[in-house]
Write an enzyme that holds these catalytic residues in place. Structure first.
Site, mmCIF file in Angstrom:
data_model
loop_
_atom_site.group_PDB
_atom_site.id
_atom_site.type_symbol
_atom_site.label_atom_id
_atom_site.label_comp_id
_atom_site.label_asym_id
_atom_site.label_seq_id
_atom_site.Cartn_x
_atom_site.Cartn_y
_atom_site.Cartn_z
ATOM 1 N N CYS A 1 132.276 -51.742 75.887
ATOM 2 C CA CYS A 1 131.757 -51.624 77.268
ATOM 3 C C CYS A 1 130.373 -52.546 77.246
ATOM 4 C CB CYS A 1 131.664 -50.304 78.009
ATOM 5 S SG CYS A 1 131.711 -50.317 79.897
ATOM 6 N N HIS B 1 137.195 -48.485 77.573
ATOM 7 C CA HIS B 1 136.819 -47.482 76.690
ATOM 8 C C HIS B 1 138.033 -46.861 75.845
ATOM 9 C CE1 HIS B 1 132.543 -46.562 78.203
ATOM 10 N NE2 HIS B 1 133.015 -47.240 78.870
ATOM 11 N N GLU C 1 137.820 -45.250 73.121
ATOM 12 C CA GLU C 1 137.417 -43.645 72.608
ATOM 13 C C GLU C 1 137.995 -42.653 73.394
ATOM 14 O OE1 GLU C 1 135.308 -45.881 74.011
ATOM 15 O OE2 GLU C 1 133.781 -44.771 74.864
HETATM 16 N N1 GLN Z 1 126.265 -50.894 82.062
HETATM 17 C C1 GLN Z 1 127.497 -51.644 81.971
HETATM 18 C C2 GLN Z 1 128.398 -51.808 83.374
HETATM 19 O O1 GLN Z 1 128.165 -51.134 84.204
HETATM 20 C C3 GLN Z 1 128.377 -51.088 81.025
HETATM 21 C C4 GLN Z 1 129.004 -49.696 81.398
HETATM 22 C C5 GLN Z 1 129.369 -48.934 80.133
HETATM 23 O O2 GLN Z 1 128.965 -49.393 79.066
HETATM 24 N N2 GLN Z 1 130.167 -47.923 80.286
HETATM 25 O O3 GLN Z 1 128.977 -52.686 83.357
#
Ligand code: GLN
Length: 516
Positions: free
Chosen positions: A354, A480, A482
């Site tokens: 992310c 994600h 995970e």
């Molecule tokens: N802050 C970033 C976004 O909103 C990444 C979010 C995250 O790592 N979950 O796109």
């Protein structure tokens, strides 16, 4: 219970007033876990999935905020016209309704409802009252398991039952007699202690279950089985007690976990590392994938705020792989970018999740393409090169809670890439939690210089995965992975990342041998 053939789900009731933990800082409550249906939930749901290998959903996590919101909305719509709306019965009815939702789906034989907090908390009272009412309404289908503490006084060399006696008394004051006591302890409970607890707390000695500290959380189901917690539960619920399950695969997992054949060192770069629960699912995914690779994963937690181009070589020295964690906001971001630069230039396997993926894109834009001002619009709104930009449908949103791009989305993988090799499949589904995305206006510039988009959302064309083909293993994922790793199904991306790290370790020691 699951190994005995029963279908089981677990839900968590959190007595705080937030609608969900999505707006909480990880320092408050650890990681925010995301389900397939896009619910932002308590991190305990991650454990439920890792143990049961059954997806949870919004119905598995209820907060006081959500309960009150529903009741107040109903009140505004006139559903209680003429009545005074009160904690009992209106709030308790809503809690009871939410406890029963999962059971009504007919998908589960057993629903375990965990109530957060401690007996005696003001905010958990309506929940305990709801449990009391449910016990009366369904005397044969409910039972109450109370988790208590049996502390050990070192100076006296003695286990103390008083805290357990007192918390059971507190429960009795609000009308709930527990059926089973699960006692957290650092030392074994002998027969005499069990009898004493049973006598003072109105339960049978067989219903006093020892829950002793374990070397790994994954050992707990076996310890509970040894204590016959499953049998006591089934007996009290009047359910059939069938043949003792062997839990063969679970035991095999534990055996492999305890007997690794190799060690691999991974640096986890993030800004919340003082509270390791902030990255709970990532740490657990490494445990699962380590077992799959027959290796122990030694995680080095690295604070991104302390990293810069001058110290990064020293700080990341000796690591076989680097993971840059998800996150929000500007704190620590330059350190993440330094870590990525070091991993890219030194051919150290890299995995970005992310924000970690977004930082890899920024790093590449700045140091390979040469756009020194490249940034994400989340942090720099006026850069000429917003290589990570806000998603179109996020632009006009003003509400913060539950409005990110959340939950499962499809992703199509390009053949002959690391990600394709990891999944061995073209179409995958992964969970998301973000507002910003790879800016497709620049895709060609990246591909020309050697960073490719190896996974895209087939409907929106959103870049989900970036890779550098001229690198042993450099993968950034917008999703994600995970959240989907379980004991039964370790996640393919974590497995592949560790494989690459192991490979680097072996080739490094070979080079050393040859030099020697
Ligand atoms: N802050 C970033 C976004 O909103 C990444 C979010 C995250 O790592 N979950 O796109």
């Amino acid at each position: 219970m699951q190994a005995r053939g029963y279908s089981v789900t677990i839900q968590k009731l959190d007595p705080y007033i937030n609608i969900d933990p999505g707006t909480l800082n990880p320092y408050e409550h650890g990681e925010c876990y995301v389900t397939n249906d896009g619910a932002e939930t308590d991190l305990d749901l991650g454990h439920y999935e890792r143990f049961l290998n059954v997806p949870t959903s919004q119905a598995n996590n209820v907060t006081t905020g959500r309960v009150y919101q529903t009741v107040i909305e109903k009140e505004r719509q006139g559903e209680f016209l003429g009545k005074t709306v009160q904690v009992i019965p209106h709030i308790t009815d809503e809690i009871k309704r939410r406890i029963q939702i999962l059971g009504q789906s007919n998908k589960f034989d057993i629903v375990i409802t965990e109530i957060g907090g401690t007996v005696g908390d003001i905010e958990s009272l309506p929940y305990i009252e709801s449990v009391r009412q449910l016990m009366w309404e369904f005397p044969d289908d409910t039972l109450v398991v109370h988790l208590t503490l049996v502390p050990y006084l070192n100076a006296a060399g003695e286990l103390k039952t008083k805290p357990t006696q007192h918390s059971v008394k507190s429960l009795l004051e609000v009308g709930v007699q527990p059926d089973i006591l699960v006692c957290r302890t650092e030392h074994h409970l002998d027969e005499a202690i069990r009898k004493k607890i049973a006598r003072f707390c109105n339960v049978t000695p067989s219903a006093v279950i020892e829950s002793i500290d374990a070397s790994t959380i994954y050992e707990v189901p076996l310890l509970m089985q040894k204590e016959e917690l499953d049998k006591v539960v089934l007996q009290k619920l009047g359910m059939e007690i069938n043949a003792e399950p062997e839990l063969k695969e679970w035991r095999e997992f534990l055996h492999r976990l305890a007997n690794p054949e190799d060690v691999v060192k991974i640096g986890l770069v993030g800004k919340y590392i003082e509270l390791k629960d902030s990255y709970k699912s990532i740490a657990e995914a490494f445990v699962h994938a380590g077992v799959a690779n027959q290796c122990k994963v030694e995680l080095t937690w690295i604070h991104s705020e302390t990293l810069n181009d001058d110290n990064v070589a020293k700080e990341l020295n000796g690591l076989d792989g680097v993971l840059v964690a998800p996150g929000f906001g500007s704190r620590g971001i330059e350190g993440k970018i330094s870590a990525i630069r070091h991993a890219r230039e030194n051919k150290i396997p890299f995995f970005g999740i992310c924000l970690g993926m977004q930082c890899a894109v920024i790093e590449f834009a700045r140091n390979v393409i040469g756009w020194n001002d490249a940034h994400t619009a989340e942090i720099s709104s006026d850069t000429a090169h917003a290589v990570i930009d806000i998603m179109e449908d996020q632009k006009d949103l003003t509400e913060k809670g539950g409005t990110m791009r959340l939950g499962d989305y499809e992703c199509r993988l390009i053949e002959n890439t690391n990600i394709y090799e990891a999944y061995d499949s073209e179409l995958i589904n992964e969970r998301h939690r973000h507002r910003y995305e790879f800016n497709n206006a620049y895709l060609k510039d990246f591909e020309d210089k050697g960073m490719v988009a190896s996974g895209m959302n087939p409907n929106s064309n959103l870049v989900e995965v970036v890779e550098i083909p001229d690198h042993p293993w450099f993968v950034g994922a917008q999703f994600h992975p995970e959240y989907k790793s379980t004991v039964e199904k370790p996640h393919p991306l974590f497995i592949a990342f560790l494989k690459a790290a192991l490979k680097r370790k072996t080739s490094k020691s070979l080079t050393k041998d040859m030099a020697g």
